[in-house]
Design an enzyme around this catalytic site. Structure first.
Site, short mmCIF file in Angstrom:
data_model
loop_
_atom_site.label_atom_id
_atom_site.label_comp_id
_atom_site.label_asym_id
_atom_site.label_seq_id
_atom_site.Cartn_x
_atom_site.Cartn_y
_atom_site.Cartn_z
N LYS A 1 3.22 1.68 4.28
CA LYS A 1 2.91 3.10 4.19
C LYS A 1 1.78 3.49 5.15
O LYS A 1 1.90 4.47 5.89
CB LYS A 1 2.51 3.45 2.76
CG LYS A 1 2.02 4.88 2.59
CD LYS A 1 1.24 5.09 1.32
CE LYS A 1 0.59 6.47 1.36
NZ LYS A 1 -0.40 6.66 0.31
N ASN A 2 0.68 2.73 5.14
CA ASN A 2 -0.49 3.12 5.92
C ASN A 2 -0.26 3.00 7.42
O ASN A 2 -0.88 3.72 8.20
CB ASN A 2 -1.71 2.31 5.49
CG ASN A 2 -2.18 2.68 4.09
OD1 ASN A 2 -1.90 3.77 3.61
ND2 ASN A 2 -2.89 1.78 3.44
N ASP B 1 -4.95 10.91 -3.18
CA ASP B 1 -5.45 10.34 -4.42
C ASP B 1 -6.80 10.91 -4.81
O ASP B 1 -7.66 11.16 -3.96
CB ASP B 1 -5.60 8.81 -4.28
CG ASP B 1 -4.27 8.11 -4.26
OD1 ASP B 1 -3.33 8.63 -4.88
OD2 ASP B 1 -4.16 7.05 -3.62
N ASP C 1 -7.43 -1.27 -1.49
CA ASP C 1 -6.20 -0.85 -2.16
C ASP C 1 -5.65 -1.89 -3.13
O ASP C 1 -4.76 -1.58 -3.94
CB ASP C 1 -5.12 -0.50 -1.12
CG ASP C 1 -5.33 0.87 -0.50
OD1 ASP C 1 -6.13 1.64 -1.05
OD2 ASP C 1 -4.70 1.16 0.52
N MET D 1 -16.02 1.21 -1.96
CA MET D 1 -15.66 2.37 -1.13
C MET D 1 -15.49 3.66 -1.91
O MET D 1 -15.93 4.73 -1.48
CB MET D 1 -14.38 2.05 -0.35
CG MET D 1 -14.09 3.03 0.76
SD MET D 1 -12.76 2.49 1.84
CE MET D 1 -13.49 1.06 2.63
#
Length: 438
Positions: A22-23, A121, A321, A343
């Site tokens: 996805k990224n 998100d 993630d 983060m």
């Protein structure tokens, strides 16, 4: 609204093929705006966030043709830059955080780029300063409309290369600046650049289009601007976050699973972090084999015997993630783990749902949680819960698959944003999961 109903406690078995990353896809798709020539991209994941971006590109005038599952061609020879100032764009662009990365290519090629404050998100503050400071360093003028939360950068006379030291190694910020710099006059040097595999993939794709980028894979990128870029064919890597999710799922459900074609050389420390949790991983060619953990998995303490700490860090450190997945897997480990999420300040707040299921977790502050593992002596209990973000959503799904009884997960659009047909793929290896409308 759709929900997942999951009957937990079922052992799974079989092979899974990870989706495209996805990224990486978010970056690569934005790069098609840099050239009027045709670009072919393969292994694009069929997920909500990516489909939203493809639709946005189409509304900008990009010609899109679907060749087959995960394969598309894109041609940006008639881009409608005026669409950026419409109300439709403000609504569409604001629903997807990845839309920020169209700004660099549009600024480089057309002299202007606009974006509403991006969504995504709700995991804490996600600043955009790195992106826009980079554009300003290249000579763009910045403006921000506070009433509409609308950002803009303009460079009618073009961009000029410059030296810059980024204030943080932002992946999307680095990608955006790189895409702007490839068509700038002169040389751009970016220090403290992100160097994730997906950023490396973007640079390799741009070089295949005629860009001149050196230092790929390091935190010091040098970009010699070129006048134009051409077309290319590119294949997206398998998604390392999904691969880590399958590893965690296999361990928590004590299942025997093979993850196919994982691109081991691009996984970094991910396998070693799961091994620290006591999970057995076997490298079989380019596959990962996870055996059935009948006797559970035991956490490896630090050399001095202190509690194992797993923290996120910029690449080649451990990706933030996957911390949600590591946290849920630790709930059934033998031993204790300190999870340190540096983060984002809201990402650990889903732990209350795991505590409701019987997990032993102490949330020390917004960034740290201590997990006391059950060693499968106390199984999690089924419950009804809502998915707050993509990664917490898949973590709750993993917890539900291991729990006793039938769980319901609401707000599953969050999971669909990042995981392709996850319920179908789980059923294919024996999971009892159904998607229902409520």
């Amino acid at each position: 609204m759709e929900v997942f109903k999951i009957e937990g406690g079922v052992r799974l078995k079989g092979e899974v093929i990870p989706q495209g990353a996805k990224n990486e896809a978010l970056q690569i798709l934005c790069a098609v705006l840099l050239t009027p020539e045709k670009i072919t991209i393969n292994n694009i994941p069929d997920i909500i966030d990516i489909n939203k971006l493809i639709k946005l590109l189409g509304n900008l005038g990009v010609k899109i043709e679907k060749l087959g599952p995960g394969s598309y061609t894109f041609q940006s020879d008639e881009v409608n830059v005026g669409y950026l100032e419409t109300e439709a764009f403000k609504k569409e662009g604001g629903s997807l955080r990845g839309s920020i990365m169209i700004v660099g290519p549009l600024l480089a090629r057309f002299g202007k780029g606009y974006i509403p404050k991006p969504g995504g998100d709700k995991i804490g503050r996600r600043r955009l300063d790195t992106h826009f400071e980079g554009f300003i360093n290249l000579g763009a003028k910045f403006r921000y409309n506070r009433e509409d939360h609308f950002y803009g950068v303009e460079a009618p006379d073009g961009l000029t290369g410059n030296y810059m030291l980024l204030d943080e190694a932002s992946v999307t910020g680095t990608a955006n600046i790189v895409m702007a710099a490839v068509l700038a006059k002169g040389t751009t040097t970016i220090y403290n650049a992100a160097c994730e595999p997906y950023l490396q993939q973007l640079c390799k794709m741009l070089n295949s289009m005629g860009a001149k980028i050196t230092g790929v894979g390091s935190n010091l990128l040098t970009i010699e601007g070129v006048e134009k870029l051409g077309g290319c064919t590119h294949r997206i890597l398998p998604d390392m976050i999904e691969i880590g999710s399958w590893i965690g799922l296999a361990a928590m459900t004590r299942s025997e699973i093979t993850i196919k074609d994982v691109s081991w050389e691009n996984l970094g420390v991910i396998p070693s972090v799961f091994r620290k949790l006591g999970i057995t991983l076997e490298k079989r060619g380019d596959d990962i084999f996870i055996p059935e953990h009948k006797d559970g998995y035991e956490v490896k303490t630090d050399i001095d015997g202190s509690i194992l700490t797993i923290a996120d860090a910029p690449w080649p450190g451990f990706t933030p993630d996957l911390l949600s997945i590591v946290l849920v897997v630790a709930t059934q480990a033998k031993g204790d783990v300190l999870i340190h999420q540096k983060m984002f300040e809201s990402r650990l707040f889903f732990t209350d749902k795991l505590i409701d299921m019987g997990a032993k977790i102490m949330l020390c502050d917004p960034h740290r949680a201590v997990v006391i593992g059950h060693d499968f002596k106390s199984i999690l209990k089924a419950t009804t819960m809502s998915s707050p973000d993509i990664r917490a959503g898949i973590s709750l799904l993993i917890a539900a698959l291991s729990a006793k009884g039938t769980s319901t997960i609401q707000n599953i659009e969050q999971i669909d944003r990042g995981y392709e047909r996850i319920d179908e793929r789980l059923r294919a290896i024996g999971a009892k999961i159904v998607r229902e409308k409520q």
